[in-house]
Scaffold this motif. Sequence first.
Motif, PDB file in Angstrom:
ATOM      1  N   LEU A  49       0.847  -1.196   0.000  1.00  0.00           N
ATOM      2  CA  LEU A  49       0.000   0.000   0.000  1.00  0.00           C
ATOM      3  C   LEU A  49       0.882   1.245   0.000  1.00  0.00           C
ATOM      4  O   LEU A  49       1.718   1.432   0.893  1.00  0.00           O
ATOM      5  CB  LEU A  49      -0.889   0.003   1.248  1.00  0.00           C
ATOM      6  CG  LEU A  49      -1.784   1.240   1.402  1.00  0.00           C
ATOM      7  CD1 LEU A  49      -2.895   1.246   0.356  1.00  0.00           C
ATOM      8  CD2 LEU A  49      -2.382   1.328   2.807  1.00  0.00           C
ATOM      9  N   ASP A  50       0.680   2.111  -0.993  1.00  0.00           N
ATOM     10  CA  ASP A  50       1.430   3.365  -1.069  1.00  0.00           C
ATOM     11  C   ASP A  50       0.638   4.463  -0.358  1.00  0.00           C
ATOM     12  O   ASP A  50      -0.475   4.798  -0.767  1.00  0.00           O
ATOM     13  CB  ASP A  50       1.643   3.736  -2.546  1.00  0.00           C
ATOM     14  CG  ASP A  50       2.479   4.993  -2.702  1.00  0.00           C
ATOM     15  OD1 ASP A  50       2.923   5.557  -1.673  1.00  0.00           O
ATOM     16  OD2 ASP A  50       2.680   5.421  -3.855  1.00  0.00           O
ATOM     17  N   LEU A  51       1.237   4.996   0.716  1.00  0.00           N
ATOM     18  CA  LEU A  51       0.569   6.065   1.470  1.00  0.00           C
ATOM     19  C   LEU A  51       1.212   7.416   1.192  1.00  0.00           C
ATOM     20  O   LEU A  51       0.930   8.389   1.896  1.00  0.00           O
ATOM     21  CB  LEU A  51       0.637   5.763   2.969  1.00  0.00           C
ATOM     22  CG  LEU A  51      -0.303   4.672   3.486  1.00  0.00           C
ATOM     23  CD1 LEU A  51      -0.018   4.389   4.955  1.00  0.00           C
ATOM     24  CD2 LEU A  51      -1.762   5.086   3.299  1.00  0.00           C
ATOM     25  N   THR A  52       2.070   7.494   0.193  1.00  0.00           N
ATOM     26  CA  THR A  52       2.808   8.742  -0.032  1.00  0.00           C
ATOM     27  C   THR A  52       2.141   9.639  -1.074  1.00  0.00           C
ATOM     28  O   THR A  52       2.517  10.784  -1.225  1.00  0.00           O
ATOM     29  CB  THR A  52       4.263   8.479  -0.480  1.00  0.00           C
ATOM     30  OG1 THR A  52       4.241   7.835  -1.762  1.00  0.00           O
ATOM     31  CG2 THR A  52       4.994   7.607   0.519  1.00  0.00           C
ATOM     32  N   ALA A  53       1.157   9.115  -1.804  1.00  0.00           N
ATOM     33  CA  ALA A  53       0.470   9.942  -2.798  1.00  0.00           C
ATOM     34  C   ALA A  53      -0.754  10.592  -2.153  1.00  0.00           C
ATOM     35  O   ALA A  53      -1.066  10.326  -0.996  1.00  0.00           O
ATOM     36  CB  ALA A  53       0.064   9.086  -3.987  1.00  0.00           C
ATOM     37  N   ALA A  54      -1.466  11.425  -2.917  1.00  0.00           N
ATOM     38  CA  ALA A  54      -2.625  12.130  -2.380  1.00  0.00           C
ATOM     39  C   ALA A  54      -3.673  11.150  -1.862  1.00  0.00           C
ATOM     40  O   ALA A  54      -4.259  11.363  -0.801  1.00  0.00           O
ATOM     41  CB  ALA A  54      -3.215  13.026  -3.463  1.00  0.00           C
ATOM     42  N   ALA A  55      -3.899  10.050  -2.602  1.00  0.00           N
ATOM     43  CA  ALA A  55      -4.871   9.040  -2.168  1.00  0.00           C
ATOM     44  C   ALA A  55      -4.156   7.705  -2.002  1.00  0.00           C
ATOM     45  O   ALA A  55      -3.264   7.374  -2.780  1.00  0.00           O
ATOM     46  CB  ALA A  55      -5.976   8.921  -3.214  1.00  0.00           C
ATOM     47  N   PRO A  56      -4.528   6.932  -0.956  1.00  0.00           N
ATOM     48  CA  PRO A  56      -3.875   5.640  -0.743  1.00  0.00           C
ATOM     49  C   PRO A  56      -4.133   4.676  -1.904  1.00  0.00           C
ATOM     50  O   PRO A  56      -5.263   4.609  -2.403  1.00  0.00           O
ATOM     51  CB  PRO A  56      -4.527   5.119   0.549  1.00  0.00           C
ATOM     52  CG  PRO A  56      -5.722   5.961   0.792  1.00  0.00           C
ATOM     53  CD  PRO A  56      -5.566   7.224   0.044  1.00  0.00           C
ATOM     54  N   ARG A  57      -3.083   3.975  -2.308  1.00  0.00           N
ATOM     55  CA  ARG A  57      -3.207   3.149  -3.508  1.00  0.00           C
ATOM     56  C   ARG A  57      -2.500   1.812  -3.290  1.00  0.00           C
ATOM     57  O   ARG A  57      -1.361   1.774  -2.805  1.00  0.00           O
ATOM     58  CB  ARG A  57      -2.557   3.878  -4.677  1.00  0.00           C
ATOM     59  CG  ARG A  57      -2.990   3.408  -6.032  1.00  0.00           C
ATOM     60  CD  ARG A  57      -2.641   4.479  -7.058  1.00  0.00           C
ATOM     61  NE  ARG A  57      -1.228   4.823  -6.951  1.00  0.00           N
ATOM     62  CZ  ARG A  57      -0.330   4.582  -7.893  1.00  0.00           C
ATOM     63  NH1 ARG A  57      -0.675   4.032  -9.033  1.00  0.00           N
ATOM     64  NH2 ARG A  57       0.944   4.920  -7.714  1.00  0.00           N
TER      65      ARG A  57
END
Length: 318
Positions: free
Chosen positions: A164-172
């Motif tokens: 899970l990428d939490l570094t962008a505007a929305a979690p992806r």
Amino acid sequence: MALRGGGLVAIPTETVYGLAANIFDERAVRRIFRVKGRPADNPLIVHVSGWRQAVALLQDIPDGAEELARRFWPGPLTLVLPRNASVLDCVTSGLDTVAVRMPRHPLALACIRAAGVPLAAPSANRSGGPSPTTAEHVWQEMRGRIDAVVDGGASRVGIESTVLDLTAAAPRILRPGAVTAEELSAVLGRPVRHARGTLRRPSAPGMKYAHYAPATPLLLVTSEAPSRHERTRRIAIVRRSRGERIGLLAPAAYSGIPHDAMYSLGRGRPVDYARGLYDGLRSLDAARLDRILCPGLPPDGIGLAVMNRLLKAATRCM
Ligand code: TXA
Ligand code: MG
């Protein structure tokens, strides 16, 4: 122990076996890439023994990260978070983020604690092939190239962690796994999307790197449930009449279909698929077949993660 001295040690985790090295030892980390034949631009997951050990590698920790760790660690969830300067570039392939996870397997945790440092550990397979879910798989592939294998039995989950990428505007979700978007979004209180292409088959020559693929061509039968069994039967019969040796990677209920070898996925629940997938691909690969047939699953829950791997491993879908 070997890890402290710069060695490479394969460790069991609940997802798949990892090939571990001290994250602060640049030579050891570079050796992971060499031994796996892994492209240098594919970053490694850092394995920690708790949230506090992760925090020491991070900065500007996004909202929700700690809550997710508290809820899902130890377990099959990897969080991509902003890193600080203590993390070597070779671990993250130069990215300013780092992927961290706390595995659940007691022997994995014991290794991290004994090493006294976080461990970088990609799946312990040669790049491109199926991940290892037993010490035997690792041994067959890595003998002579690494310093030790810790035998912790068969991996309980069987496919790699959710990333899970939490570094962008929305979690992806960059890679689906046993922890699902619904579970993550319930904790975060906002929607969690999947990266584009999660359920798409990479167009053959255009795809950047092969993944999870056995050497034997894999044919994925993707038709809807009622006709999937019949479809698989027909394909098997037609292909065998042409002299092809056919392997079945399928639930036990498919055993009446003519075949030359079969790896049973038991009751055929998504968790059975996940647990048997890589062992099945490896053992059928060893059976000198012309083709492996595998019926697909509805992409729900962990079934989505299974289909993500099958679509990447397949040479064809029918
Ligand atoms: O279950 C697992 O995650 C297993 C066990 C051993 O923990 N490990 C594993 O590692 O599957 P590996 O290297 O085979 O896959 C790591 C994935 C890759 O797709 C990589 O690109 C992604 O995580 N990744 C690592 N660091 C990243 C980062 N900073 N940003 C985005 N993706 C990252
Ligand atoms: Mg891998």
